[in-house]
Design an enzyme around this catalytic site. Sequence first.
Site, mmCIF file in Angstrom:
data_model
loop_
_atom_site.group_PDB
_atom_site.id
_atom_site.type_symbol
_atom_site.label_atom_id
_atom_site.label_comp_id
_atom_site.label_asym_id
_atom_site.label_seq_id
_atom_site.Cartn_x
_atom_site.Cartn_y
_atom_site.Cartn_z
ATOM 1 N N ASP A 1 -46.297 11.808 -10.471
ATOM 2 C CA ASP A 1 -46.282 10.596 -9.650
ATOM 3 C C ASP A 1 -46.490 10.951 -8.179
ATOM 4 O O ASP A 1 -45.865 11.868 -7.652
ATOM 5 C CB ASP A 1 -44.948 9.867 -9.833
ATOM 6 C CG ASP A 1 -44.983 8.460 -9.268
ATOM 7 O OD1 ASP A 1 -46.088 7.988 -8.953
ATOM 8 O OD2 ASP A 1 -43.917 7.838 -9.163
ATOM 9 N N SER B 1 -38.200 12.776 -6.899
ATOM 10 C CA SER B 1 -37.699 12.443 -8.227
ATOM 11 C C SER B 1 -36.568 13.397 -8.559
ATOM 12 O O SER B 1 -35.678 13.605 -7.732
ATOM 13 C CB SER B 1 -38.842 12.518 -9.253
ATOM 14 O OG SER B 1 -38.381 12.206 -10.544
ATOM 15 N N HIS C 1 -37.406 7.956 -8.022
ATOM 16 C CA HIS C 1 -37.213 7.478 -9.390
ATOM 17 C C HIS C 1 -35.713 7.254 -9.608
ATOM 18 O O HIS C 1 -34.939 8.206 -9.665
ATOM 19 C CB HIS C 1 -37.730 8.507 -10.394
ATOM 20 C CG HIS C 1 -39.215 8.655 -10.349
ATOM 21 N ND1 HIS C 1 -39.909 9.522 -11.157
ATOM 22 C CD2 HIS C 1 -40.157 8.044 -9.594
ATOM 23 C CE1 HIS C 1 -41.197 9.445 -10.914
ATOM 24 N NE2 HIS C 1 -41.370 8.553 -9.953
#
Length: 1010
Positions: free
Chosen positions: A139, A20, A47
């Site tokens: 995540d 991310s 992401h």
Amino acid sequence: MANQCDSKPVPNYYVAIGASAGGLEALHEFVQELPSDSGAAFIIIQHLSPDFKSVMAELLSRHTSMPIYNAEDGAVVEANSLYLIPARKNMMIAEGKLLLADQMPDTGIHYPIDIFFRSIAEDQHHHSVGVILSGTGSDGSRGLLAIKEVGGLILVQDPASAKFDGMPFSAVKTGVVDVVAAASELPAKIVSFITHPIVSGGEKALSVAVKSDSGALKEIYQLLREKSNIDFTQYKSATVKRRIERRIGINGLSSLQEYYNFILKHPQEMATLSKDMLIGVTRFFRDEEPFRMLETKIIPSILDDTPITETVRIWVAGCSTGEEAYSIAILFDEAINQRGETRSIKIFATDVDPYAIAEASAGVFNANILTDMSETRFKKYFAHTASHATIAANIRQMVVFARHNLLKDPPFSNTQLAICRNVLIYFQPAAQRRVLSMLHFSLKKNGYLFLGNAETLGDLASHFEPTHERNRFYRKISNARSAHTTASNISLVNAKGPSIPSVEQLYRSYQRNQPASSFPAIMESLIQDYAPPAIVLDSDLEILHVFGDVTPYTRKLQPGKFRSSIGDVITQDLEIAVSTALHRARSEEGSVKYDNIQITTDNGTTENLNLRVRCVKKNSADLQFYFIVIFEPSQKIVTQSDTSTTFDAKDQVQQRIRDLEVQLHQKQEHLQVIIEKLETTNEELQSSNEELMVANEELQSTNEELQSVNEELYTVNSEYQEKIEEITRVNTDLDNIIKSTDIGIIFLDSTMLIRNYTPAATQAVNLLPSDIGRPFHHISHKLHYNGLLKDVAKVIEDGLRIEKNIQTVHGNIISITLTAYIDEFNINNGCVITLTDNTEKVNLETRLVDSYNELRGTINTSLVSSSTPIQVLILDDDPDDCLLIKHQLNNDAQLNGEFRVRAVHTLEDAQKLLEKEHFDVCLVDYILGDRNGLELIESLATPKFCTAFIMLSGAVQKATREKALELGVYDAIDKAHMTPYLLERSIRYAIRHKKTELFLLAQTLLTPTV
């Protein structure tokens, strides 16, 4: 970006990489260390912002030779390739094919890494590898558990080396990570593992070792039993061996014996192996269809069949970190709220892993559990922040967590629902039968059993009725004991080591227990016959125990809630005496006795009573008081140890009333003030609290959205930042080229506005830095080129190429080239004007022609006679250089004539000598102290002067040579390279050239003017 090719082999391993914020830098380090022939496929889940086009493929392609693809729906994953998730998509994998689905725009935070990790675990099992790199949030941490459960490899970037440590730190906290290292070190770990002979299946090393050296495996089993108090020989041998093979591969070992020796040297490895064996994967409301069945059918049936006053008991065996137990509690809470009932629900959640039980008891989870349930349910049952969610207190109180070994500890009993999902699949058949027998024993008749998708009842099928066999719900129809139950109980009784307390013991731990006498019946009989009636109170005046018959001194029980305070049960006649005696006994910490207290019996008669109150402690070190209230008829003999006082009811009552009235009045005034303040404060706080709760919910929702947007923007920013750095480097290179080139270049756009230019262009066009952006026709130039603007317009319109040689106002020759300006879309978007000064080139060509003609003319007219001595004058302030030149000229064997050489050392001497005498050639040193030889040449260089000049210098510079040529010097010789041959050739050339010029001059003077 590369095009896929169907000829590539199927990957031997699938590596899923989650990243991310800050992940771009980590991905560069990771990808550039990946070999291009590992045989694995690499899928990057990042992401990404939905509003910006990703250039990740272009950026990563500079760091690896592997082909990089943007994933497409249905694409077959190929070995030695790298795949990127597209923006606004969730990605999964099934049968080696990538499946894409649009992200729901209104669901807030997305967890694409968790989604893909779970799918790759289900599809590729132990051939899956999970990698977590830099990023914020959590995540991926839940998806790692799924990969771990199937025996996959888990690697995480060291949080200390990550630009953002949120995701790596959350992953490490799961306790299932195999390798923690810098991003650049992870590829080597992966390749080492997937190419290990045992892991890749190239060798059956462990199976062979078990047959040839089973002792090592037995010792490992024994160490596991000692470490975890669990007998893993009752687990499926294939599962245990696969876990051991995995640890052998991770540690880079080659045999079972070597691994056993490694364990002995590294005790922590045994704890890691034990944890690998016990890894359990769960999540809230796992498997949608069975939980819907539980919500709509099973739980309502249990509540219908259980009286409202009876506690509903549930046993969740193998609860892992508690998600399933809390899910059951939430479903029961929703059911009783829907019915509007008040029920007692007790869920006993057990697991053999103490670390899992500790984590479950805390009730704190990552915020990404939102993906496991509806947003309404999440907000109702969890207090959540951006990163964590804590289970609600009422749900936590419904669940009792305890460590419990299904293979050796006794079962719970009288449960209406027993849940044991995905536990039996790890046991051997005998152990499975034993556990099922325990679950059967724990259930009440008509109670429900809930198993995992791959689990069946086996031999106990006759004791259950399938309620919904597809979802593995069964109902107990028989209380008959099976042979397995009896054997299990025997083994449990004989089992060694500590066991978990039963549910009855757990209940008793909450109650006050008094030491039991060895002869309870005898003691009760003696107290009944010889001791007066008495009541034992604690320090709060709550009744603990009653001796004898105290009904004459207590009130009859009234309907409603029962209270055990002495003031609520004592008769009205004794109320004042008892409260006064207790008050005195507490303050004096001794015994108090009142005699001759009149009480009215049930038949209406009056009798006297002696009341004794003793204040005692359990022991001398105990600070807690206990009170014994003893009721004695007045005819009993008073012991000498008690101080007796005749109880004057009227006097005692009046005094007590006065004391109580004063205290009551003070208390009332104080309480009234406090109540008023509290009411005002409470109203303000309640109003503020409501506002804050609304604001907090809004801010929380906004914060989650901003966090997600921030991650996406950071990813985009990282990509663009690298692109900007690359463009900056290119622009810097271009600026340096523009500044250093001697070629004049002018860049014009399609409207003839000046984009840029090189400094050399200012020699022909009058440009200033402030002219960038101005129209080109506003700028003056020094070119005899009237059609310049028209030609530029033609080039812009038609894309033609025009080349011309143009003379400047100063007489210089400029080569002009006009070409089209092609932009990044291959469109003609302007004009490039290139200006090259060819003056020197043209002059050189002219001189070469002249020299050639002169040479031919000299030869034809015999201007130079080989018999004529050559007069040479040397001007050099260094005597040694003069001697050297003389020596080289006098010893030149190639000359037919001889040189007559004279040397002077100053400009003045040379000038005087040249004015008096004739010299064919003068060799002039450039450096003459603080002066230079060009001053002499400049003063004497007239067309009629017949001496030819040659310049000598220690280092002939370009500017010096050009100036000398302008003054008429025929040659410039570097002293460092001077040779007799070079001197002879230069002198001959200078003399011929000078005579040619004089001849041409004479011809011009003799020719009459027309």
